[in-house]
Design a protein around this motif. Sequence first.
Motif, PDB file in Angstrom:
ATOM      1  N   VAL A  68       6.268   2.597  -3.566  1.00  0.00           N
ATOM      2  CA  VAL A  68       5.313   3.534  -2.988  1.00  0.00           C
ATOM      3  C   VAL A  68       6.029   4.493  -2.038  1.00  0.00           C
ATOM      4  O   VAL A  68       5.603   5.630  -1.850  1.00  0.00           O
ATOM      5  CB  VAL A  68       4.159   2.779  -2.288  1.00  0.00           C
ATOM      6  N   PHE A  69       7.143   4.043  -1.456  1.00  0.00           N
ATOM      7  CA  PHE A  69       7.958   4.898  -0.587  1.00  0.00           C
ATOM      8  C   PHE A  69       9.246   5.285  -1.322  1.00  0.00           C
ATOM      9  O   PHE A  69      10.053   4.414  -1.665  1.00  0.00           O
ATOM     10  CB  PHE A  69       8.319   4.174   0.706  1.00  0.00           C
ATOM     11  N   PRO A  70       9.463   6.584  -1.579  1.00  0.00           N
ATOM     12  CA  PRO A  70      10.688   7.011  -2.276  1.00  0.00           C
ATOM     13  C   PRO A  70      11.963   6.813  -1.465  1.00  0.00           C
ATOM     14  O   PRO A  70      13.047   6.676  -2.022  1.00  0.00           O
ATOM     15  CB  PRO A  70      10.452   8.502  -2.542  1.00  0.00           C
ATOM     16  N   PHE A  89       5.326   8.410   7.224  1.00  0.00           N
ATOM     17  CA  PHE A  89       4.050   7.692   7.209  1.00  0.00           C
ATOM     18  C   PHE A  89       3.721   7.102   8.574  1.00  0.00           C
ATOM     19  O   PHE A  89       2.592   7.215   9.057  1.00  0.00           O
ATOM     20  CB  PHE A  89       4.075   6.585   6.160  1.00  0.00           C
ATOM     21  N   LEU A  90       4.696   6.478   9.216  1.00  0.00           N
ATOM     22  CA  LEU A  90       4.431   5.852  10.510  1.00  0.00           C
ATOM     23  C   LEU A  90       4.057   6.875  11.577  1.00  0.00           C
ATOM     24  O   LEU A  90       3.285   6.573  12.485  1.00  0.00           O
ATOM     25  CB  LEU A  90       5.644   5.034  10.960  1.00  0.00           C
ATOM     26  N   GLU A 146      -2.594   9.617   9.538  1.00  0.00           N
ATOM     27  CA  GLU A 146      -3.245   8.870   8.463  1.00  0.00           C
ATOM     28  C   GLU A 146      -2.799   7.412   8.413  1.00  0.00           C
ATOM     29  O   GLU A 146      -3.436   6.590   7.747  1.00  0.00           O
ATOM     30  CB  GLU A 146      -2.994   9.566   7.121  1.00  0.00           C
ATOM     31  N   SER A 147      -1.707   7.091   9.121  1.00  0.00           N
ATOM     32  CA  SER A 147      -1.317   5.679   9.206  1.00  0.00           C
ATOM     33  C   SER A 147      -2.356   4.882   9.978  1.00  0.00           C
ATOM     34  O   SER A 147      -2.434   3.658   9.840  1.00  0.00           O
ATOM     35  CB  SER A 147       0.059   5.537   9.869  1.00  0.00           C
ATOM     36  N   GLN A 148      -3.170   5.564  10.789  1.00  0.00           N
ATOM     37  CA  GLN A 148      -4.231   4.875  11.521  1.00  0.00           C
ATOM     38  C   GLN A 148      -5.225   4.239  10.554  1.00  0.00           C
ATOM     39  O   GLN A 148      -5.528   3.047  10.650  1.00  0.00           O
ATOM     40  CB  GLN A 148      -4.963   5.841  12.453  1.00  0.00           C
ATOM     41  N   LYS A 149      -5.751   5.032   9.636  1.00  0.00           N
ATOM     42  CA  LYS A 149      -6.789   4.513   8.744  1.00  0.00           C
ATOM     43  C   LYS A 149      -6.226   3.634   7.637  1.00  0.00           C
ATOM     44  O   LYS A 149      -6.895   2.706   7.171  1.00  0.00           O
ATOM     45  CB  LYS A 149      -7.592   5.664   8.135  1.00  0.00           C
ATOM     46  N   ASP A 201      -8.671   3.369  -1.558  1.00  0.00           N
ATOM     47  CA  ASP A 201      -7.586   3.003  -2.466  1.00  0.00           C
ATOM     48  C   ASP A 201      -6.278   3.099  -1.673  1.00  0.00           C
ATOM     49  O   ASP A 201      -5.691   4.170  -1.556  1.00  0.00           O
ATOM     50  CB  ASP A 201      -7.560   3.934  -3.682  1.00  0.00           C
ATOM     51  N   THR A 202      -5.857   1.987  -1.112  1.00  0.00           N
ATOM     52  CA  THR A 202      -4.708   1.992  -0.198  1.00  0.00           C
ATOM     53  C   THR A 202      -3.430   2.461  -0.888  1.00  0.00           C
ATOM     54  O   THR A 202      -2.640   3.198  -0.291  1.00  0.00           O
ATOM     55  CB  THR A 202      -4.494   0.600   0.402  1.00  0.00           C
ATOM     56  N   TYR A 203      -3.215   2.030  -2.127  1.00  0.00           N
ATOM     57  CA  TYR A 203      -1.988   2.447  -2.818  1.00  0.00           C
ATOM     58  C   TYR A 203      -1.974   3.955  -3.024  1.00  0.00           C
ATOM     59  O   TYR A 203      -0.968   4.622  -2.751  1.00  0.00           O
ATOM     60  CB  TYR A 203      -1.850   1.732  -4.162  1.00  0.00           C
ATOM     61  N   ALA A 204      -3.096   4.511  -3.502  1.00  0.00           N
ATOM     62  CA  ALA A 204      -3.159   5.949  -3.751  1.00  0.00           C
ATOM     63  C   ALA A 204      -2.968   6.738  -2.458  1.00  0.00           C
ATOM     64  O   ALA A 204      -2.273   7.764  -2.441  1.00  0.00           O
ATOM     65  CB  ALA A 204      -4.500   6.306  -4.397  1.00  0.00           C
ATOM     66  N   GLU A 205      -3.559   6.260  -1.366  1.00  0.00           N
ATOM     67  CA  GLU A 205      -3.421   6.958  -0.095  1.00  0.00           C
ATOM     68  C   GLU A 205      -1.989   6.893   0.434  1.00  0.00           C
ATOM     69  O   GLU A 205      -1.433   7.891   0.903  1.00  0.00           O
ATOM     70  CB  GLU A 205      -4.390   6.361   0.937  1.00  0.00           C
ATOM     71  N   LEU A 206      -1.379   5.713   0.367  1.00  0.00           N
ATOM     72  CA  LEU A 206       0.020   5.576   0.772  1.00  0.00           C
ATOM     73  C   LEU A 206       0.924   6.458  -0.076  1.00  0.00           C
ATOM     74  O   LEU A 206       1.816   7.148   0.438  1.00  0.00           O
ATOM     75  CB  LEU A 206       0.472   4.116   0.623  1.00  0.00           C
ATOM     76  N   TYR A 207       0.705   6.433  -1.370  1.00  0.00           N
ATOM     77  CA  TYR A 207       1.517   7.199  -2.321  1.00  0.00           C
ATOM     78  C   TYR A 207       1.455   8.691  -1.975  1.00  0.00           C
ATOM     79  O   TYR A 207       2.485   9.380  -1.955  1.00  0.00           O
ATOM     80  CB  TYR A 207       0.992   6.951  -3.734  1.00  0.00           C
ATOM     81  N   ARG A 208       0.258   9.169  -1.662  1.00  0.00           N
ATOM     82  CA  ARG A 208       0.070  10.586  -1.343  1.00  0.00           C
ATOM     83  C   ARG A 208       0.800  10.963  -0.053  1.00  0.00           C
ATOM     84  O   ARG A 208       1.557  11.953  -0.026  1.00  0.00           O
ATOM     85  CB  ARG A 208      -1.428  10.883  -1.225  1.00  0.00           C
TER      86      ARG A 208
END
Length: 410
Positions: free
Chosen positions: A147-149, A157-158, A162-165, A381-388
Motif C-alpha cells: 500500500v506504501f510505494p 501519510f503520517l 487524513e491519517s486522523q480518520k 474502505d481503509t485500503y483504498a483510502e491509504l492507497y490514495r
Amino acid sequence: MKISDKLDGVSRREFFQVAGRYGLSSTLFAASALGGTVSLSALASAAESTYEKRYKKEAKHNLKFGAAGFNARNLLIERAGCLEFARDLEERTDGEIRIEFIGDNQICGQLNCVEKTQNGIVDIYAASTQNSAGGAPYLNVLDYAYVFPGRASQYHFLYSPESQKILRDPLEKRHGLKFLFSHCELRGIQLGQSFADKPTVTKLEELFGTKNRVTGTQLGRIAMQLLNLNPVPVAWEETLDGLKTGLIDGAETWASAVAYANMSPVVSQSVDLRFFCGTEHTAMSAKVFDSLDANLQDAVMESAYLAQVHVQAANEAALVKTVGFSDPVMPGTLFAENDVRPAFLADDQIKMAEEMCSPEFNPEPWAQWRERINNWAGGMDTYAELYRVAREVPADMKPENVEPRRWWKG
C-alpha cells in the motif's frame, strides 16, 4: 565517527554508575544531546546539569515511558525519536511534565508494551506497530501489502490530516491509544547464514520456499503466505540463534532493526522487498492525554511533531551512514563490519511481488481482514483510502523531501 556510536568512550559499567547517581532518564537525555564521542567526565557533567534542570521544581505529571528494547546506544542506530520527544516535552512544559524513560525491555517488551499502556502500567510506549498489533489489532491497518510505494509515502501519510480518520482516531476509539509519531521503513527479508555463501539475491523466486520468522501482524502473514515465504512464529530470543544455525532461513523486518537489535552478525543479506510497513511508533494512553490541561496537550502534540521531523531526517541519514543500507555499502557501517549485503531488487521483481500479494491485484485473501478493519474504522474502505493518500507523492520521492505538516490541525 566510528559506527559503534558516540558512547564508545564510556563503558556500560561507567554509564550505569552515572545513571545510578543522576537517574537513568537524566543520563539518557544528556547522552543523546551530546555531540561527538562522549567521555565519562563529559557524560557525568551533562547528566548532572540535566538532572538539576529537570528537578528544579516539582512536576505536575510524572509519566512512565516504556521503550521495549531501546537504549541510548541503539537509539543512535535506529533513530526512533523517543529521547528527543521526552526531552523536548519536559523543556516545552518547563518541567510540568516529567518523563521517566525505561528502555532495554525493563518494564515492557515489543509484544506487551501496548497492553501495559492500556492497563496503566506505563503511560507512553515505543514498539513496532506490527508487534503491537496483538494487543491493538487495528494497527494491522498499516500492513496491507504494497500500500506504501516507499518511505516517502509513509512519512507523507503520517503528516497528512487524513491519517486522523484512517489511523489515529479509530485506534484511539477502539484501543485507547493516541498515536504520536513513528519511524518509517519498509520490511524485507533478512537472510541468515544459510545464504552467506550464496550469490546476492536478485530474483524474487530465489526467496520462494524459504522459512522466515514473522512478527505479530496478521496482515503481514497473509503477504508472506502469498509470496511463498513460509511465515513461522519464532520467539525473538530464539531468532538470532535460528538465523545463525539455519533453523530458519530469514526473518521479516527492516534494515535498521537488524542493526539496532544486534542481528547484523547473523544476517548475511538484507533483501529490500518493501512489502509492508516497518514502523517503530510511539503512542500514549488516550486516558492520560485527556487528563492533561489543554496547554499540556498542545505541548505533547508539538513535541510529537518535532520528534517526527527529527526521525524523518535522522533515520534517513542513519540508514546510509550508520546501518549501511546502500549500494555500495559505506565503510565503517554496521553492515560493512558484519558483511551484510543489501539486496535491492529491480523494479520488475518488486512489481511481480506486488502482483502476487497485494490487495490491488489479489483481493480475495485480504477480504476478511479488510472487512474487519473497515468495520472498526466506521465503514470506510481503509485500503483504498491509504492507497490514495500514499500516492499523493511520487513513488521515487526522497523521504527527506516530504513536507512536514501538523496532522492534527488539518
